[in-house]
Design a protein around this motif. Structure first.
Motif, PDB file in Angstrom:
ATOM      1  N   THR A 151       0.868  -1.045  -0.103  1.00  0.00           N
ATOM      2  CA  THR A 151       0.026  -0.011   0.008  1.00  0.00           C
ATOM      3  C   THR A 151       0.856   1.363  -0.227  1.00  0.00           C
ATOM      4  O   THR A 151       2.095   1.234   0.387  1.00  0.00           O
ATOM      5  CB  THR A 151      -0.929   0.043   1.336  1.00  0.00           C
ATOM      6  OG1 THR A 151      -0.161  -0.087   2.567  1.00  0.00           O
ATOM      7  CG2 THR A 151      -1.908  -1.094   1.419  1.00  0.00           C
ATOM      8  N   VAL A 152       0.395   2.279  -0.640  1.00  0.00           N
ATOM      9  CA  VAL A 152       0.733   3.445  -0.418  1.00  0.00           C
ATOM     10  C   VAL A 152      -0.381   4.198   0.574  1.00  0.00           C
ATOM     11  O   VAL A 152      -1.555   4.334   0.433  1.00  0.00           O
ATOM     12  CB  VAL A 152       0.820   4.403  -1.524  1.00  0.00           C
ATOM     13  CG1 VAL A 152       0.967   6.037  -1.280  1.00  0.00           C
ATOM     14  CG2 VAL A 152       1.920   3.976  -2.479  1.00  0.00           C
ATOM     15  N   TRP A 153       0.269   5.000   1.653  1.00  0.00           N
ATOM     16  CA  TRP A 153      -0.777   5.549   2.590  1.00  0.00           C
ATOM     17  C   TRP A 153      -0.236   7.064   2.684  1.00  0.00           C
ATOM     18  O   TRP A 153       0.828   7.114   2.482  1.00  0.00           O
ATOM     19  CB  TRP A 153      -0.584   4.777   3.851  1.00  0.00           C
ATOM     20  CG  TRP A 153       0.870   4.843   4.695  1.00  0.00           C
ATOM     21  CD1 TRP A 153       1.891   3.822   4.553  1.00  0.00           C
ATOM     22  CD2 TRP A 153       1.092   5.807   5.407  1.00  0.00           C
ATOM     23  NE1 TRP A 153       3.031   3.967   5.114  1.00  0.00           N
ATOM     24  CE2 TRP A 153       2.799   5.442   5.814  1.00  0.00           C
ATOM     25  CE3 TRP A 153       0.821   6.840   6.169  1.00  0.00           C
ATOM     26  CZ2 TRP A 153       3.643   6.166   6.617  1.00  0.00           C
ATOM     27  CZ3 TRP A 153       1.511   7.892   6.791  1.00  0.00           C
ATOM     28  CH2 TRP A 153       2.798   7.362   7.108  1.00  0.00           C
ATOM     29  N   CYS A 154      -1.278   7.860   2.950  1.00  0.00           N
ATOM     30  CA  CYS A 154      -0.802   9.237   3.049  1.00  0.00           C
ATOM     31  C   CYS A 154      -1.877  10.092   3.744  1.00  0.00           C
ATOM     32  O   CYS A 154      -3.137   9.439   3.997  1.00  0.00           O
ATOM     33  CB  CYS A 154      -0.598   9.989   1.589  1.00  0.00           C
ATOM     34  SG  CYS A 154      -1.978   9.967   0.542  1.00  0.00           S
ATOM     35  N   HIS A 155      -1.316  11.149   4.250  1.00  0.00           N
ATOM     36  CA  HIS A 155      -2.148  12.332   5.054  1.00  0.00           C
ATOM     37  C   HIS A 155      -2.236  13.343   4.165  1.00  0.00           C
ATOM     38  O   HIS A 155      -1.333  13.871   3.812  1.00  0.00           O
ATOM     39  CB  HIS A 155      -1.658  12.489   6.553  1.00  0.00           C
ATOM     40  CG  HIS A 155      -2.097  11.353   7.447  1.00  0.00           C
ATOM     41  ND1 HIS A 155      -3.127  11.076   8.227  1.00  0.00           N
ATOM     42  CD2 HIS A 155      -1.069  10.144   7.569  1.00  0.00           C
ATOM     43  CE1 HIS A 155      -2.917   9.918   8.948  1.00  0.00           C
ATOM     44  NE2 HIS A 155      -1.687   9.258   8.385  1.00  0.00           N
ATOM     45  N   ALA A 156      -3.142  14.109   4.178  1.00  0.00           N
ATOM     46  CA  ALA A 156      -3.349  15.302   3.510  1.00  0.00           C
ATOM     47  C   ALA A 156      -3.588  16.701   4.634  1.00  0.00           C
ATOM     48  O   ALA A 156      -4.214  16.245   5.533  1.00  0.00           O
ATOM     49  CB  ALA A 156      -4.140  15.858   2.432  1.00  0.00           C
ATOM     50  N   GLY A 157      -2.987  17.690   4.378  1.00  0.00           N
ATOM     51  CA  GLY A 157      -2.902  18.907   5.270  1.00  0.00           C
ATOM     52  C   GLY A 157      -3.000  20.227   4.662  1.00  0.00           C
ATOM     53  O   GLY A 157      -2.810  20.358   3.515  1.00  0.00           O
ATOM     54  N   PRO A 158      -2.860  21.275   5.317  1.00  0.00           N
ATOM     55  CA  PRO A 158      -2.853  22.667   4.860  1.00  0.00           C
ATOM     56  C   PRO A 158      -1.547  23.175   4.612  1.00  0.00           C
ATOM     57  O   PRO A 158      -1.320  24.011   3.848  1.00  0.00           O
ATOM     58  CB  PRO A 158      -3.260  23.579   5.907  1.00  0.00           C
ATOM     59  CG  PRO A 158      -3.018  22.822   7.391  1.00  0.00           C
ATOM     60  CD  PRO A 158      -3.129  21.216   6.849  1.00  0.00           C
ATOM     61  N   ASN A 159      -0.533  22.401   4.927  1.00  0.00           N
ATOM     62  CA  ASN A 159       0.954  22.703   4.590  1.00  0.00           C
ATOM     63  C   ASN A 159       1.592  21.363   3.824  1.00  0.00           C
ATOM     64  O   ASN A 159       1.237  20.394   4.066  1.00  0.00           O
ATOM     65  CB  ASN A 159       1.543  22.804   5.718  1.00  0.00           C
ATOM     66  CG  ASN A 159       1.159  24.234   6.579  1.00  0.00           C
ATOM     67  OD1 ASN A 159       0.805  25.083   6.103  1.00  0.00           O
ATOM     68  ND2 ASN A 159       0.848  23.770   7.993  1.00  0.00           N
ATOM     69  N   HIS A 160       2.816  21.785   3.124  1.00  0.00           N
ATOM     70  CA  HIS A 160       3.511  20.869   2.640  1.00  0.00           C
ATOM     71  C   HIS A 160       4.292  20.192   3.576  1.00  0.00           C
ATOM     72  O   HIS A 160       4.428  20.388   4.797  1.00  0.00           O
ATOM     73  CB  HIS A 160       4.557  21.644   1.809  1.00  0.00           C
ATOM     74  CG  HIS A 160       4.085  22.174   0.444  1.00  0.00           C
ATOM     75  ND1 HIS A 160       3.933  21.480  -0.738  1.00  0.00           N
ATOM     76  CD2 HIS A 160       3.994  23.257   0.019  1.00  0.00           C
ATOM     77  CE1 HIS A 160       3.738  22.126  -1.818  1.00  0.00           C
ATOM     78  NE2 HIS A 160       3.523  23.600  -1.247  1.00  0.00           N
ATOM     79  N   HIS A 161       4.604  19.116   3.058  1.00  0.00           N
ATOM     80  CA  HIS A 161       5.646  17.983   4.095  1.00  0.00           C
ATOM     81  C   HIS A 161       6.876  18.838   4.404  1.00  0.00           C
ATOM     82  O   HIS A 161       7.287  19.708   3.704  1.00  0.00           O
ATOM     83  CB  HIS A 161       5.987  16.798   3.115  1.00  0.00           C
ATOM     84  CG  HIS A 161       7.044  15.926   4.042  1.00  0.00           C
ATOM     85  ND1 HIS A 161       8.246  16.138   4.036  1.00  0.00           N
ATOM     86  CD2 HIS A 161       6.496  14.665   4.690  1.00  0.00           C
ATOM     87  CE1 HIS A 161       8.694  14.952   4.635  1.00  0.00           C
ATOM     88  NE2 HIS A 161       7.648  14.342   5.152  1.00  0.00           N
ATOM     89  N   LYS A 162       7.433  18.524   5.510  1.00  0.00           N
ATOM     90  CA  LYS A 162       8.422  19.418   5.937  1.00  0.00           C
ATOM     91  C   LYS A 162       9.392  19.476   5.396  1.00  0.00           C
ATOM     92  O   LYS A 162      10.321  20.534   5.231  1.00  0.00           O
ATOM     93  CB  LYS A 162       8.699  18.751   7.526  1.00  0.00           C
ATOM     94  CG  LYS A 162       9.366  17.337   7.477  1.00  0.00           C
ATOM     95  CD  LYS A 162       9.858  16.840   8.798  1.00  0.00           C
ATOM     96  CE  LYS A 162      10.429  15.350   8.534  1.00  0.00           C
ATOM     97  NZ  LYS A 162      10.562  15.061   9.807  1.00  0.00           N
ATOM     98  N   ASN A 163       9.874  18.502   4.349  1.00  0.00           N
ATOM     99  CA  ASN A 163      11.023  18.498   3.393  1.00  0.00           C
ATOM    100  C   ASN A 163      10.760  19.338   2.145  1.00  0.00           C
ATOM    101  O   ASN A 163      11.602  19.708   1.589  1.00  0.00           O
ATOM    102  CB  ASN A 163      11.271  17.298   2.650  1.00  0.00           C
ATOM    103  CG  ASN A 163      11.883  16.231   3.776  1.00  0.00           C
ATOM    104  OD1 ASN A 163      12.312  16.459   5.054  1.00  0.00           O
ATOM    105  ND2 ASN A 163      11.933  14.811   3.364  1.00  0.00           N
ATOM    106  N   GLN A 164       9.651  20.013   1.930  1.00  0.00           N
ATOM    107  CA  GLN A 164       9.039  20.742   0.957  1.00  0.00           C
ATOM    108  C   GLN A 164       9.018  21.997   1.416  1.00  0.00           C
ATOM    109  O   GLN A 164       8.597  23.067   0.672  1.00  0.00           O
ATOM    110  CB  GLN A 164       8.051  20.178   0.370  1.00  0.00           C
ATOM    111  CG  GLN A 164       7.980  18.946  -0.363  1.00  0.00           C
ATOM    112  CD  GLN A 164       6.731  18.320  -0.842  1.00  0.00           C
ATOM    113  OE1 GLN A 164       5.722  18.508  -0.197  1.00  0.00           O
ATOM    114  NE2 GLN A 164       6.705  17.839  -2.014  1.00  0.00           N
ATOM    115  N   GLN A 165       9.338  22.423   2.518  1.00  0.00           N
ATOM    116  CA  GLN A 165       9.046  24.030   3.118  1.00  0.00           C
ATOM    117  C   GLN A 165      10.172  24.851   2.937  1.00  0.00           C
ATOM    118  O   GLN A 165      11.250  24.405   2.937  1.00  0.00           O
ATOM    119  CB  GLN A 165       8.382  23.656   4.826  1.00  0.00           C
ATOM    120  CG  GLN A 165       6.992  23.167   4.512  1.00  0.00           C
ATOM    121  CD  GLN A 165       6.405  22.974   5.980  1.00  0.00           C
ATOM    122  OE1 GLN A 165       7.186  23.549   6.902  1.00  0.00           O
ATOM    123  NE2 GLN A 165       5.296  22.392   6.178  1.00  0.00           N
TER     124      GLN A 165
END
Length: 119
Positions: free
Chosen positions: A105-119
């Motif tokens: 599986t690929v699992w993921c969460h979505a939120g208001p901000n990019h992943h920490k590595n993309q900020q």
């Protein structure tokens, strides 16, 4: 819980691929999981070692290979290659891998901000 097929997703061209089925502007965390034959995820994760695993946000599982069962609040839902399961906030969930066709599986969460590595 929502269950759909990869083919149900709209061709969006921008943003994240699950934006029509789960809230959050950006995919904010996730991974790829290779489950062992018969494995049940998050067993004994809850307080005091109970079988209880919930989040305050939605989580998506994309079944990339194999088959199994998604256990939601004690109910078993069959899943197979190409299924997408959206677990809603507060739903106790566990993924159970098939003995004959182990699940990937690929699992993921979505939120208001990019992943920490993309900020």
């Amino acid at each position: 819980m929502k269950k759909l097929r990869i083919s149900d997703l709209r061709d969006i061209g921008s943003g994240h691929i699950l934006q029509d089925v789960m809230p959050g502007a950006y995919l904010s965390s996730g991974g790829l999981a290779f489950s062992a034959r018969g494995e049940r995820s998050h067993t004994h994760d809850g307080p005091d070692g109970r079988d209880y695993h919930v989040h305050g946000d939605s989580e998506a599982f994309v079944i990339m290979q194999g088959s199994g069962m998604m256990e939601i609040n004690g109910n078993l839902i069959p899943v197979t290659t190409g299924d997408i399961v959206i677990v809603e906030p507060g739903e106790d969930h566990h993924l159970i891998s098939s003995e004959d066709d182990p699940i990937v599986t690929v699992w993921c969460h979505a939120g208001p901000n990019h992943h920490k590595n993309q900020q």
